[in-house]
Design an enzyme around this catalytic site. Structure first.
Site, PDB file in Angstrom:
ATOM      1  N   SER A 250       0.869  -1.156   0.057  1.00 57.20           N
ATOM      2  CA  SER A 250       0.043   0.132  -0.141  1.00 57.20           C
ATOM      3  C   SER A 250       0.911   1.287   0.043  1.00 57.20           C
ATOM      4  CB  SER A 250      -0.816   0.055   1.367  1.00 57.20           C
ATOM      5  OG  SER A 250      -0.138   0.443   2.079  1.00 57.20           O
ATOM      6  N   LYS A 251       0.225   2.432  -0.125  1.00 56.47           N
ATOM      7  CA  LYS A 251       0.850   3.611  -0.327  1.00 56.47           C
ATOM      8  C   LYS A 251       1.760   3.691   1.107  1.00 56.47           C
ATOM      9  CE  LYS A 251      -1.840   6.503  -2.835  1.00 56.47           C
ATOM     10  NZ  LYS A 251      -3.359   6.935  -2.599  1.00 56.47           N
ATOM     11  N   ARG A 252       1.434   3.033   2.116  1.00 53.18           N
ATOM     12  CA  ARG A 252       2.501   3.364   3.292  1.00 53.18           C
ATOM     13  C   ARG A 252       3.740   2.568   3.127  1.00 53.18           C
ATOM     14  NH1 ARG A 252      -1.278   0.753   6.629  1.00 53.18           N
ATOM     15  NH2 ARG A 252      -2.932   1.164   5.125  1.00 53.18           N
ATOM     16  N   ASP A 253       3.945   1.650   2.167  1.00 55.72           N
ATOM     17  CA  ASP A 253       5.034   1.118   1.810  1.00 55.72           C
ATOM     18  C   ASP A 253       6.042   1.798   1.048  1.00 55.72           C
ATOM     19  OD1 ASP A 253       4.740  -1.372   2.997  1.00 55.72           O
ATOM     20  OD2 ASP A 253       3.027  -1.572   1.589  1.00 55.72           O
ATOM     21  N   GLY A 254       5.664   3.126   0.552  1.00 53.08           N
ATOM     22  CA  GLY A 254       6.553   3.974   0.007  1.00 53.08           C
ATOM     23  C   GLY A 254       6.222   3.881  -1.394  1.00 53.08           C
TER      24      GLY A 254
END
Ligand code: GLU
Length: 485
Positions: A250-254
């Site tokens: 997801s976006k949180r993974d960069g």
């Protein structure tokens, strides 16, 4: 029946790697089958959809080489059709207006939770009388339109990836909302699961290939196909791309959007190659490096894995380096120029073409990503490159200034530096200072590139010489050495 598949991105963000990977599988299947690949933009979420995201998605798919045969079509252009189909379900008693308030729905969920039941709509407004409806309307309630789902239905399909999948009607959350309704006789915004089905019927999609995160939508959609009197397409739910912790990327993974990968210096060939491997096992003997058309020739769903695939940067970097190392120099040059330009290096892509190609040839074998060329070649572009601390120490060592002065004098005697006379010029430095050639080479690298390591020194020097950058740097280095005496 001819094969027609589609990619249906929602323009609520830049082209995501998961969407791109779904596009890859659709493309491979379409090309393998000689079918048609359709692009549809699902922009019904008016609040979150943006034209710049649509642009990013179109540009990203094109950059990856995932050319489409039809579209893009936009769902916002097709609202009349959706409303007509909702009306059709209402007319046939397969859908109805429900008038529950958000508070009532919330209370229903709370009660279910208290009884350890899964949240669902209890279909309480399925059979309202006209008088009840009129009373709710008079209260100013905003209805939605719900599609009837029978609890005792069983829905099965043969999934191209997962085999037979079966759902029970009672697990689908009760009668589903297919549209908002503006009033008793109007139809407002139609919702995702409904418009997807209307479009897939209208566009004669034969195979719906999409990420596994959509698997819970499929039984609901199958019921809608039946209600709309259409043949049910084949479904294939492809495994998700996971992060190192095993959760959906997801976006949180960069970095997750294709334009980020582009900026970071990955080639489209490496990205599509890697995305194909993330979920598909190539047949024996095919190896791991292949183009999209090569993969399309061999593609079949029995080699698509069921389990999610972990995203592995090392693997992607390795694949990217394979592409960069085998790329013809002309093509590599074309791809590097935008990175050098974006870094602010001054260059003339036409006038300097030969020189730029020689730079590309010099560094090509060491590149894993295109953007690495920027720091790696800085000394070739930036006139005042500066000296690192290590280079400064080297330049201030005993006899180094004398060796470099010997080189500068020998260089001045040559009209231009060539692969032939360069060794004679270096030898002049060795003789002038009476030191080993190794010391001279190390010092020369420090003087010309400002650092103690980098690409081939003699080649670098020839390139610097062609742009008249070497003589001033030698003088600067000599001055630095002399000043420390
Ligand atoms: N618009 C959906 C998405 O972006 C895809 C829907 C589908 O493939 O059925 O996830």
């Amino acid at each position: 029946m001819s094969v027609r598949v589609r990619i249906a991105p929602s323009p609520t963000g830049n082209l995501h790697i998961g969407t791109a990977r779904t596009a890859v599988f659709n493309w491979l299947f379409a090309r393998h089958q000689g079918g048609t690949f359709v692009l549809r933009i699902e922009d019904t979420d008016l609040e979150r959809s943006r034209p710049e995201y649509t642009q990013n998605i179109l540009a990203g798919l094109a950059w990856l080489g995932l050319n489409w045969d039809e579209g893009p079509s936009f769902q916002t252009d097709r609202m009349d059709l959706y409303r007509q189909k909702v009306q059709d379900l209402l007319d046939r008693g397969l859908a109805y207006r429900a008038y529950d308030t958000p508070e009532e729905l919330e209370a229903m969920r709370e009660a279910q939770k208290a009884n350890n039941q899964a949240p669902r709509y209890d279909n309480r407004h399925r059979n309202l009388t006209p008088a009840q409806e009129a009373a709710f309307m008079a209260e100013g309630r905003q209805p939605v339109i719900r599609f009837k789902i029978e609890d005792d239905r069983e829905i099965s399909w043969h999934d191209l990836v997962r085999g037979t999948v079966t759902w029970k009607g009672r697990d689908l959350g009760g009668d589903m909302v297919i549209a908002r309704a503006a009033s008793a006789d109007e139809i407002g915004q139609p919702l995702y699961n409904f418009v997807v089905v209307v479009d897939d019927i209208d566009m004669q999609i034969s195979h719906v290939i999409r990420g596994e995160d959509h698997i819970g939508n499929t039984p609901k959609q199958i019921l809608l196909y039946e209600a709309l009197g259409a043949a049910v397409p084949q479904f294939g739910h492809t495994p998700l791309i996971l992060n190192q912790a095993g959760a959906k990327l997801s976006k949180r993974d960069g970095v997750t959007s294709i334009s980020d990968f582009q900026q970071m210096g990955y080639t489209p060939e490496a990205i599509t190659n890697y995305m194909t491997l993330l979920g598909w096992s190539p047949p024996e003997g095919m190896g791991e490096i292949f183009s999209l058309p090569e993969a399309a020739q061999q593609f079949s769903f029995d080699r698509v894995n069921k389990a999610g695939a972990k995203f592995d940067w090392d693997k992607l970097n390795w694949i990217n380096s394979q592409y960069l190392h085998q790329m013809p120099i002309d093509q590599l040059t074309d791809r590097l120029i935008p990175y050098w330009q974006a870094a602010g290096y001054e260059l003339d892509p036409v006038g300097d073409r030969g020189w730029l190609a020689a730079v590309a040839e010099l560094i090509g074998p060491s590149l894993a990503r295109l953007d690495e060329a920027v720091p790696m070649t800085r000394y070739l572009f930036v006139p005042d490159v500066g000296f690192t601390a290590a280079a400064t120490t080297q330049l201030q060592m005993d006899k180094v200034a004398t060796a470099l002065a010997g080189i500068a004098t020998a260089l001045a005697a040559e009209s231009n530096l060539t692969a032939e006379n360069v060794q004679t010029v270096i030898q002049a430095g060795v003789q002038a200072a009476g030191v080993k050639k190794g010391v001279v080479m190390k010092s020369l690298r420090a003087a010309l590139t400002g650092d103690l390591q980098g690409p081939d020194l003699v080649q670098s020097w020839l390139l610097l010489n062609q742009h008249q950058l070497d003589r001033p740097r030698l003088q600067q280095a000599i001055a630095l050495g002399v000043s420390s005496l």
